[in-house]
Structure formats: C-alpha cells, structure tokens
Design an enzyme around this catalytic site. Structure first.
Site, PDB file in Angstrom:
ATOM      1  N   GLY A  28       0.784  -1.220   0.000  1.00 43.37           N
ATOM      2  CA  GLY A  28       0.000   0.000   0.000  1.00 43.37           C
ATOM      3  C   GLY A  28       0.816   1.270   0.000  1.00 43.37           C
ATOM      4  N   GLY A  49       9.356   0.955   0.386  1.00 42.10           N
ATOM      5  CA  GLY A  49      10.067   0.037   1.264  1.00 42.10           C
ATOM      6  C   GLY A  49       9.911   0.261   2.752  1.00 42.10           C
ATOM      7  N   SER A  78       6.842   3.729  -5.307  1.00 41.06           N
ATOM      8  CA  SER A  78       6.989   3.469  -6.741  1.00 41.06           C
ATOM      9  C   SER A  78       5.665   3.669  -7.476  1.00 41.06           C
ATOM     10  CB  SER A  78       7.505   2.047  -6.970  1.00 41.06           C
ATOM     11  OG  SER A  78       6.590   1.112  -6.435  1.00 41.06           O
ATOM     12  N   GLU A  79       4.572   3.735  -6.753  1.00 37.05           N
ATOM     13  CA  GLU A  79       3.264   3.931  -7.370  1.00 37.05           C
ATOM     14  C   GLU A  79       2.811   5.396  -7.334  1.00 37.05           C
ATOM     15  OE1 GLU A  79       0.548   1.022  -5.850  1.00 37.05           O
ATOM     16  OE2 GLU A  79       1.664  -0.589  -6.802  1.00 37.05           O
ATOM     17  N   HIS A  98      -4.098   3.635  -1.160  1.00 40.08           N
ATOM     18  CA  HIS A  98      -4.057   2.374  -1.905  1.00 40.08           C
ATOM     19  C   HIS A  98      -3.712   1.267  -0.908  1.00 40.08           C
ATOM     20  CE1 HIS A  98      -1.638  -0.183  -5.008  1.00 40.08           C
ATOM     21  NE2 HIS A  98      -2.695  -0.806  -4.573  1.00 40.08           N
TER      22      HIS A  98
END
Length: 101
Positions: A28, A49, A78-79, A98
């Site tokens: 998430g 991370g 990364s999203e 998310h």
C-alpha cells in the site's frame, strides 16, 4: 491544510490500515495534495520500502506534480505516478489511499 496536519493524518491512516490488516509488510501507499512553500502544487507521499504501520512523519516525501522530490530523505512510493495521474485527472481529489484488502 497545513503540512503538519497532513503528515499526522497520513501516519495515523498508515497505522490504521496496518492494524485493520488492510496492508502487510510494505504493501500500500498514501498520498495527499498539499502546496510547496511558494504555493505551487505539491504532494506528500509515503516512502518506498517502509511498513505503513510503523511510518513516522519524517519518513514522508514531498514531491512536485511531476514526482520530483522537494523535501524528505527517502524515495517516494513506486506507485506515486498512479497517484499523480489521479490528481491530474480530477482536481477535486485531495488524497489517495491504496491498500491491499
């Protein structure tokens, strides 16, 4: 909304997601619309991370609308690109959460 209020809320949301088992490990990500010191569009994002259940305010990253880091020591999720697309497509959106329920 002030940056300190945004960051407090993001940490609390991360903890809640983890406690409710909607995320595990590094799953998430969370972001929130803000403004930089000049009033330009900026976005707080959770870092890559890091377990969101153990997130602290100093781990958050402030980016511009293109994902360039403006403040913070860590790389954003990364999203983040997906989040930024949501903000571009719908200016009424103030935050994106998310999870992986």
């Amino acid at each position: 909304m002030e940056n300190n209020v945004i960051k407090e809320a993001m940490v609390a949301i991360g903890r809640r997601l983890y406690e409710l088992r909607l995320i595990a490990a590094y799953d998430g990500n969370i972001s929130c619309r803000a403004a930089d010191e000049n009033g330009a569009a900026a976005f707080w994002a959770t870092p890559a991370g890091v377990c969101k259940g153990f997130l602290t305010e100093d781990m958050l990253t402030l980016t511009d609308e293109n994902g360039r880091v403006l403040a913070g020591e860590r790389a954003p999720s990364s999203e983040l690109g997906l989040h930024l697309r949501v903000y571009r497509e719908n200016p009424a959106v103030k935050a994106v959460v998310h999870a992986h329920p």
